[in-house]
Enzyme design. Structure first.
Site, short mmCIF file in Angstrom:
data_model
loop_
_atom_site.label_atom_id
_atom_site.label_comp_id
_atom_site.label_asym_id
_atom_site.label_seq_id
_atom_site.Cartn_x
_atom_site.Cartn_y
_atom_site.Cartn_z
N LYS A 1 1.33 -6.63 6.02
CA LYS A 1 1.55 -8.09 4.23
C LYS A 1 3.03 -7.91 4.30
O LYS A 1 3.38 -6.76 3.51
CB LYS A 1 0.05 -8.04 3.96
CG LYS A 1 -1.01 -7.63 4.31
CD LYS A 1 -2.54 -8.13 3.91
CE LYS A 1 -3.39 -7.14 4.58
NZ LYS A 1 -3.57 -5.87 3.83
N TYR B 1 0.73 -0.97 0.20
CA TYR B 1 -0.05 -0.02 0.19
C TYR B 1 0.74 1.25 0.19
O TYR B 1 0.46 2.13 -0.21
CB TYR B 1 -1.13 0.12 1.45
CG TYR B 1 -1.83 -0.82 0.99
CD1 TYR B 1 -2.11 -1.56 -0.05
CD2 TYR B 1 -2.66 -1.40 2.32
CE1 TYR B 1 -2.75 -3.35 0.21
CE2 TYR B 1 -4.01 -2.03 2.64
CZ TYR B 1 -3.58 -3.61 1.52
OH TYR B 1 -4.75 -4.23 2.10
P1 NAP Z 1 -14.75 -0.76 1.20
O1 NAP Z 1 -14.05 -1.09 2.66
O2 NAP Z 1 -15.01 -2.00 0.41
O3 NAP Z 1 -14.93 -0.03 0.74
C1 NAP Z 1 -13.98 1.54 0.78
C2 NAP Z 1 -15.75 2.71 0.06
O4 NAP Z 1 -16.60 2.55 0.79
C3 NAP Z 1 -14.64 3.82 -0.51
O5 NAP Z 1 -14.66 4.26 -1.40
C4 NAP Z 1 -15.01 4.79 1.10
O6 NAP Z 1 -15.10 6.19 0.81
C5 NAP Z 1 -16.94 3.86 1.00
N1 NAP Z 1 -17.48 3.99 2.54
C6 NAP Z 1 -16.32 4.08 2.95
N2 NAP Z 1 -17.44 3.70 4.91
C7 NAP Z 1 -18.43 4.32 4.12
C8 NAP Z 1 -20.13 4.59 4.69
N3 NAP Z 1 -20.02 4.89 5.77
N4 NAP Z 1 -21.18 4.72 3.60
C9 NAP Z 1 -20.93 5.43 2.54
N5 NAP Z 1 -19.06 5.26 1.43
C10 NAP Z 1 -18.35 4.44 2.78
O7 NAP Z 1 -13.32 -1.48 0.72
P2 NAP Z 1 -11.73 -1.76 1.08
O8 NAP Z 1 -10.31 -0.29 0.72
O9 NAP Z 1 -11.02 -2.24 -1.12
O10 NAP Z 1 -11.12 -2.75 2.36
C11 NAP Z 1 -10.94 -2.61 3.21
C12 NAP Z 1 -9.90 -2.71 4.12
O11 NAP Z 1 -9.45 -4.15 2.89
C13 NAP Z 1 -8.81 -2.43 2.77
O12 NAP Z 1 -9.13 -0.77 3.14
C14 NAP Z 1 -7.86 -3.10 3.61
O13 NAP Z 1 -7.02 -2.75 4.35
C15 NAP Z 1 -8.17 -3.96 3.31
N6 NAP Z 1 -7.77 -4.70 1.61
C16 NAP Z 1 -7.37 -5.17 1.44
C17 NAP Z 1 -7.17 -6.62 0.36
C18 NAP Z 1 -6.33 -8.04 0.18
O14 NAP Z 1 -5.91 -8.14 -0.86
N7 NAP Z 1 -5.47 -8.15 1.46
C19 NAP Z 1 -7.89 -5.72 -0.60
C20 NAP Z 1 -8.84 -5.50 -1.03
C21 NAP Z 1 -8.38 -4.64 1.02
P3 NAP Z 1 -14.12 7.43 1.84
O15 NAP Z 1 -12.94 6.79 1.95
O16 NAP Z 1 -14.77 8.47 0.48
O17 NAP Z 1 -15.45 7.81 2.62
#
Ligand code: NAP
Length: 282
Positions: free
Chosen positions: A73, A48
């Site tokens: 990670k 990241y």
């Molecule tokens: P996510 O949490 O599913 O979605 C994040 C999105 O949702 C952002 O666009 C955010 O916008 C929006 N959001 C958040 N809270 C909200 C709410 N209450 N209302 C409306 N919109 C909202 O996506 P992600 O970041 O991919 O997944 C979460 C975490 O999982 C990552 O940050 C990372 O740590 C981990 N991850 C791991 C892998 C892996 O391969 N191991 C892959 C992907 C992710 P704003 O930021 O503008 O609020």
């Protein structure tokens, strides 16, 4: 904060803060806001590019280290026994920590067996409290655990209303591996935040769709790490412990499962090759 007990007795908060796709320049402020909102578990990764900013926010928060649960990670280009041991030190240095709470193999590619031996040693030495994997399908997970000493404590996989992983979760439960969701909101894909079923359930509880989705995951025993750069959403996403979904509501969400990734298939040769050729500059 509710916790889950990992297979080696370590307690992990059931809800944490993810920092994927937060630009390094914005990460220190976002993590500081998340810590101020009450998050104590942070999920980052070498890939990241924001471990240093996470570390700065931790230091300036003044929160005692033992109150935090920090995950990072190992990327594919650092796979292998020697490289993984070095990459761990690099991550620790960038985070400014003397130990990690959880170290995950980010992707199931490259010399994961060499990486795992290094990680087992780090756990024995007390440098990391728990070790685990991410994006491992059941076959790779079972193969890794059946031919090594330490069973992964966690498998972090894409898990949300459109890709629910119930069979994977059952296998992990049988094998003592904690499922952790990445992308709990599917990053908003498939119109998640305006989905009629989720909107109806949210209205019934006077909650947001985001809160319903997180509640549904937590109620299934899935660890969650939602990401947001906005302080009001950080607080909203943390506030999911004061209500319970009914069996009917759980079933209505269960019916949304497509059984497929909304991002990419970790068994797609083209993706395996593309990810495997992404080399981290450290
Ligand atoms: P996510 O949490 O599913 O979605 C994040 C999105 O949702 C952002 O666009 C955010 O916008 C929006 N959001 C958040 N809270 C909200 C709410 N209450 N209302 C409306 N919109 C909202 O996506 P992600 O970041 O991919 O997944 C979460 C975490 O999982 C990552 O940050 C990372 O740590 C981990 N991850 C791991 C892998 C892996 O391969 N191991 C892959 C992907 C992710 P704003 O930021 O503008 O609020």
């Amino acid at each position: 904060m509710e916790t889950v007990t990992l297979n080696n007795g370590v307690e992990m908060p059931v809800l944490g803060f993810g920092v994927y796709q937060i630009p390094p320049a914005e990460t220190e402020r976002a993590v500081a806001d998340a810590l101020a909102a009450g998050y104590r578990s942070l999920d980052t990764a070498a890939a990241y590019g924001n471990e240093e900013a996470v570390g700065r926010a931790i230091r300036s928060s003044g929160i005692p280290r033992e109150d935090l649960f920090v995950t990072t990670k190992l990327w594919i280009s650092d796979a292998g026994e020697e490289k993984a041991a070095r990459a761990f030190e690099t991550s620790l240095r960038k985070l400014g920590l003397d130990h990690l709470d959880l170290y995950l193999i980010h992707q199931p590619y490259g010399d994961v067996y060499g990486s795992w031996r290094a990680m087992e040693r780090l756990q024995h030495e007390g440098r990391v409290r728990a070790i685990g994997v991410s994006n491992f399908h059941g076959d790779r997970l079972v193969d890794l655990m059946d031919h090594n000493e330490i069973t992964p404590a966690v498998n972090q996989v894409e898990t949300h209303p459109f890709h629910q992983r119930t069979a994977d979760q059952e296998l992990m439960r049988e094998r003592g591996v904690q499922i952790e969701s990445w992308g709990p909101f599917a990053e908003g894909r498939n119109g998640l935040f305006t989905h009629p079923v989720l909107t109806r359930i949210a209205a019934a509880h006077d909650k947001s769709v985001a809160q319903v989705v997180l509640r549904w995951l937590v109620q299934r025993g899935v660890v969650v790490i939602p990401k947001s750069v906005r302080a009001e959403r950080m607080a909203e996403n943390l506030d999911v412990f004061g209500f319970r979904l009914t069996d009917d509501q759980m079933e209505a969400i269960a019916a949304l499962d497509t059984g497929r990734s909304l991002f990419f298939d970790h068994r797609d040769p083209e993706m395996v090759s593309r990810l495997g050729n992404f080399v981290l500059n450290v």
